[in-house]
Write an enzyme that holds these catalytic residues in place. Sequence first.
Site, PDB file in Angstrom:
ATOM      1  N   LYS A 105       0.866  -1.183   0.000  1.00  0.00           N
ATOM      2  CA  LYS A 105       0.000   0.000   0.000  1.00  0.00           C
ATOM      3  C   LYS A 105       0.888   1.214   0.000  1.00  0.00           C
ATOM      4  O   LYS A 105       2.027   1.165   0.483  1.00  0.00           O
ATOM      5  CB  LYS A 105      -0.880   0.015   1.260  1.00  0.00           C
ATOM      6  CG  LYS A 105      -2.118   0.867   1.097  1.00  0.00           C
ATOM      7  CD  LYS A 105      -3.189   0.052   0.434  1.00  0.00           C
ATOM      8  CE  LYS A 105      -4.453   0.814   0.208  1.00  0.00           C
ATOM      9  NZ  LYS A 105      -5.543  -0.100  -0.216  1.00  0.00           N
TER      10      LYS A 105
HETATM   11  N1  GLU Z   1      -7.185  -0.084  -3.598  1.00  0.00           N
HETATM   12  C1  GLU Z   1      -7.865  -1.304  -3.899  1.00  0.00           C
HETATM   13  C2  GLU Z   1      -7.942  -2.216  -2.685  1.00  0.00           C
HETATM   14  O1  GLU Z   1      -7.805  -1.774  -1.570  1.00  0.00           O
HETATM   15  C3  GLU Z   1      -7.310  -1.990  -5.140  1.00  0.00           C
HETATM   16  C4  GLU Z   1      -5.870  -2.388  -5.063  1.00  0.00           C
HETATM   17  C5  GLU Z   1      -5.312  -2.917  -6.387  1.00  0.00           C
HETATM   18  O2  GLU Z   1      -6.056  -3.076  -7.348  1.00  0.00           O
HETATM   19  O3  GLU Z   1      -4.126  -3.143  -6.409  1.00  0.00           O
HETATM   20  O4  GLU Z   1      -8.215  -3.386  -2.810  1.00  0.00           O
END
Ligand code: GLU
Length: 415
Positions: A105
């Site tokens: 993240k």
């Molecule tokens: N931000 C989204 C999540 O929390 C998608 C993450 C992604 O597609 O890498 O799942």
Amino acid sequence: MPEQSFFQEVLETLESANRYLNLPPAIYTRLKTPRRSLIVSVPVEMDDGKVEFFEGYRVQYDFARGPAKGGIRYHPKVSLDEITALAALMTWKCAVVDIPFGGAKGGVACDPTSMSRDEIKRLTRRYTYEIGILIGPESDIPAPDVYTDEQVMAWMMDTYSMMKGYSVPGVVTGKPVCIGGSLGRNKATSAGLVTTVLEALKHLSIPLAGLTVTVLGFGKVGYNAAKIFHDLGAKVIGVADSKGAIYNPQGLDIEAVAQHKKAADTVQGYKHSENLTVDELISIECDLMVPAALEGQINASNVDRIKTRILAEGANNPVTPEADRALINKGVFVLPGVLANAGGVVVSYFEWVQDLQRFFWNESEIDARLNTIMRKAFQEVLAISKDKGCDMRTAATIAGVRRVAEAVMVRGLYP
Ligand code: GLU
């Protein structure tokens, strides 16, 4: 009582799962610890000519199962603790739906609502440059999250590609289709959430027709979930955004609400509805509640007033551990985010595969593959929950952590 950190909350769930898994101590310690955390300082020339410095992060929590994967958020409350917690959740999430990624993240502590598009562009480009030592299609692939969108991903892809000297579409997912984005990515999180809810309805023998739904958050996830439920014949009786909520027991026309929000910048004031505070909407009786805003929205202060049969987490960890226990005691069927909102990263996986192959699929192929993966994941988690006699969050964490632990163990310790 001091407030518990978000990462501590995630570790608490890991501990609950480990009561069933009994992992070897070294593996458990590995999974309690982020693999890499990068903190960067991001200088940005603002429109008035002054330079402001923002703090940014990228945490790769674990990548035993494949490249690290996870979104980038721009929000004033972004901190290392929050990003670490979300990176851990991404690790379990990718494993719950069994896609070959680890978890990561990233984020920048800033207030994008008070910044111009140009300022956000400069922030994005410099942040991408700073985390450029970690990201790449083979190592770590960002995606949109809170307050980041397709355009932000296009700037990230362009910045990384300029650094390389050639186009690298596979470095980010959730980008525009014209530069290698995937069809169906925009609504993927919501479509996946709806699939898990439909499975839950079958399991609980609750009919879809006339199902009353409230949706907290009217961003990409909340809006699309509300729209799909409305189109399937459910009754979306209330929606909320950061400014307030609206309610109509007869059901809302979601497209019309979205038009109103575009003009008024809030759902409030939509003519065929009553204005409520978000807290008032949380107290309204419904069959399904979808929290789709930030973490911690359902907490000790409001959980007692919740009257729903199912709660499906569109956001990541919108329910605090204390509230989670209260919901389970009330008999609410809670679909945790690591399962319910995994559709986004599943279609991110499809996007990455298409980018690497330079071969693109049509939307019905993508929707069908997403549906298959989400149904399978739901059934696997439900089976664990029945087998162990535990709630769906613990079961999903068991499913995900078990796969990650297996990969860590079979790879062994280096050197
Ligand atoms: N931000 C989204 C999540 O929390 C998608 C993450 C992604 O597609 O890498 O799942």
